[in-house]
Design an enzyme around this catalytic site. Sequence first.
Site, mmCIF file in Angstrom:
data_model
loop_
_atom_site.group_PDB
_atom_site.id
_atom_site.type_symbol
_atom_site.label_atom_id
_atom_site.label_comp_id
_atom_site.label_asym_id
_atom_site.label_seq_id
_atom_site.Cartn_x
_atom_site.Cartn_y
_atom_site.Cartn_z
ATOM 1 N N SER A 102 0.824 -1.196 0.000
ATOM 2 C CA SER A 102 0.000 0.000 0.000
ATOM 3 C C SER A 102 0.867 1.257 0.000
ATOM 4 O O SER A 102 1.607 1.507 -0.937
ATOM 5 C CB SER A 102 -0.961 -0.031 1.194
ATOM 6 O OG SER A 102 -1.897 1.004 1.131
ATOM 7 N N ASP A 240 -2.817 6.043 -3.515
ATOM 8 C CA ASP A 240 -1.630 5.424 -2.941
ATOM 9 C C ASP A 240 -1.126 4.343 -3.894
ATOM 10 O O ASP A 240 -1.613 4.208 -5.020
ATOM 11 C CB ASP A 240 -1.933 4.867 -1.550
ATOM 12 C CG ASP A 240 -2.933 3.717 -1.584
ATOM 13 O OD1 ASP A 240 -3.632 3.552 -2.605
ATOM 14 O OD2 ASP A 240 -3.023 2.971 -0.594
ATOM 15 N N ASP A 242 -1.352 1.023 -4.240
ATOM 16 C CA ASP A 242 -2.204 -0.034 -4.791
ATOM 17 C C ASP A 242 -3.601 0.459 -5.130
ATOM 18 O O ASP A 242 -4.493 -0.339 -5.429
ATOM 19 C CB ASP A 242 -2.270 -1.230 -3.840
ATOM 20 C CG ASP A 242 -2.989 -0.918 -2.537
ATOM 21 O OD1 ASP A 242 -2.845 0.215 -2.040
ATOM 22 O OD2 ASP A 242 -3.688 -1.805 -2.007
ATOM 23 N N ASP A 244 -6.130 1.814 -3.451
ATOM 24 C CA ASP A 244 -7.331 1.648 -2.633
ATOM 25 C C ASP A 244 -7.572 2.855 -1.728
ATOM 26 O O ASP A 244 -8.542 2.891 -0.990
ATOM 27 C CB ASP A 244 -7.296 0.341 -1.825
ATOM 28 C CG ASP A 244 -6.239 0.323 -0.729
ATOM 29 O OD1 ASP A 244 -5.364 1.219 -0.716
ATOM 30 O OD2 ASP A 244 -6.277 -0.608 0.099
#
Length: 476
Positions: A102, A240, A242, A244
């Site tokens: 992340s 960010d 990834d 999400d």
Amino acid sequence: MEAVRFGTSGLRGLVSDLLGWASLGHTLAFLASGVAARGAGADRLLLIGEDLRASSPALAQDCARAARLAGWTPVACGPVATPALALQAMQRRSPAIMVTGSHIPDDRNGLKFYTAEGEIDKADEMAIMTAFAGLPGPISNDDDVPAAAETGVMARFAARYRDWLGPDALTGLRVGVYQHSSVARDLLVDLLADLGAQVEPLGRSASFVPVDTEAHRREDLTRLAEWAATGRFDAIVSTDGDADRPLVCDETGRPVRGDVLGLLVADVLGLRTLVTPVTSSSSVEAAGPGRTVLRTRVGSPFVIEAMQAAQAQGHEAVGGFEANGGFLLASDIERDGRILAALPTRDSVLPILCALLEIGRRGGRLSDIVQTIGAGNAAADRLQGVPAERSGPFLARLESDVGYRSRHFAPVGAVAGWDAIDGVRVHLADGSVVHYRASGNAPELRCYVEAGSSEAAETLLKWGLTRAADALEYQT
């Protein structure tokens, strides 16, 4: 191995600890525990996605090796957004693993686990840990594992929103996309352009950039302000690593708080029940009269569990959001005769689109729209490099020692109330709030504050971090 553990969302650890047995073994445990098989079809496929970190391809290969060892077929989805992989898993009726850390630094990484029904919960994490503990020790497997390729994952995710909104939804808007190393950097540019916006890519990076949408890096804030100062954009958006968590900046380059984005999404979609962790501003309850607001600990599994419970009790139009901006949609939503299906996992694209839709609908500035939401004044940041063995005793003493708690906060006011739902959250006599909690994803102590003005919030945040650093004898 003790450094590899489940955090607020997924397994996290140093790359050096995750590579090899840790990632292979936890994948074996996911498949052996029965969690992966829940809701899955009979083809025993394991979808594997990854972000753009340097270590992610090697970790994805570890997951593929484990799938082969367990009698499953690994399916390589390549670099994809986490919510896109979750959507694909639900549509294919297959479990999935997303290799991503992340927003945390590049020397760390992680695994996020999904069943065919969606993101795993805390009980599933316990089942995986139990199964891992029962495995017969480290297994060495360095063989290259050819995996079937799954193409079109990101295209299907983009189509979800393009089909819902139609081609002219963002016509007339000027949007900058801060690309850095987000796995959704090209998807955002293409999707926003397909919806009619004028889009300009910005700041693409060949190396990983740890963009944290709750604790912004100074260099990111500087770049965003400089881009906005040119006057070319109604908004600048990003995610960010990834994808999400969203990053949405107004026309001045100022990031919009994640809980404000959550309330904005709720307004656009007409949601009546909202679930959010205790780190979101306490003004959330007052920002939408007639709504039900449910509070949880930090982490998408807790938000999902509370959304499911609300639906079981008969609540309709249910959604959830976190202070980092990620939005979880539990109910199907209709707009102009088109249905946006529920996607109960953290997503960055929906908040970005809703913010842009509001700019277009109101014909004004995003900064003015934010002011009308009435979400109060809050700020957040963190002390990095603070492991749990240091933050834990500090938080425990704040919770248990009344005298210490009073002395700690005395320079900014008397303690009027407090709770320890997740960390220690203190309400001061003047209505301000200071909340300390240890990050579940990295060795960090987080600080969240609320105050009567944005300036007061920034001042209180600086005090909170400095006060904690002194208590921890933290070296900046």
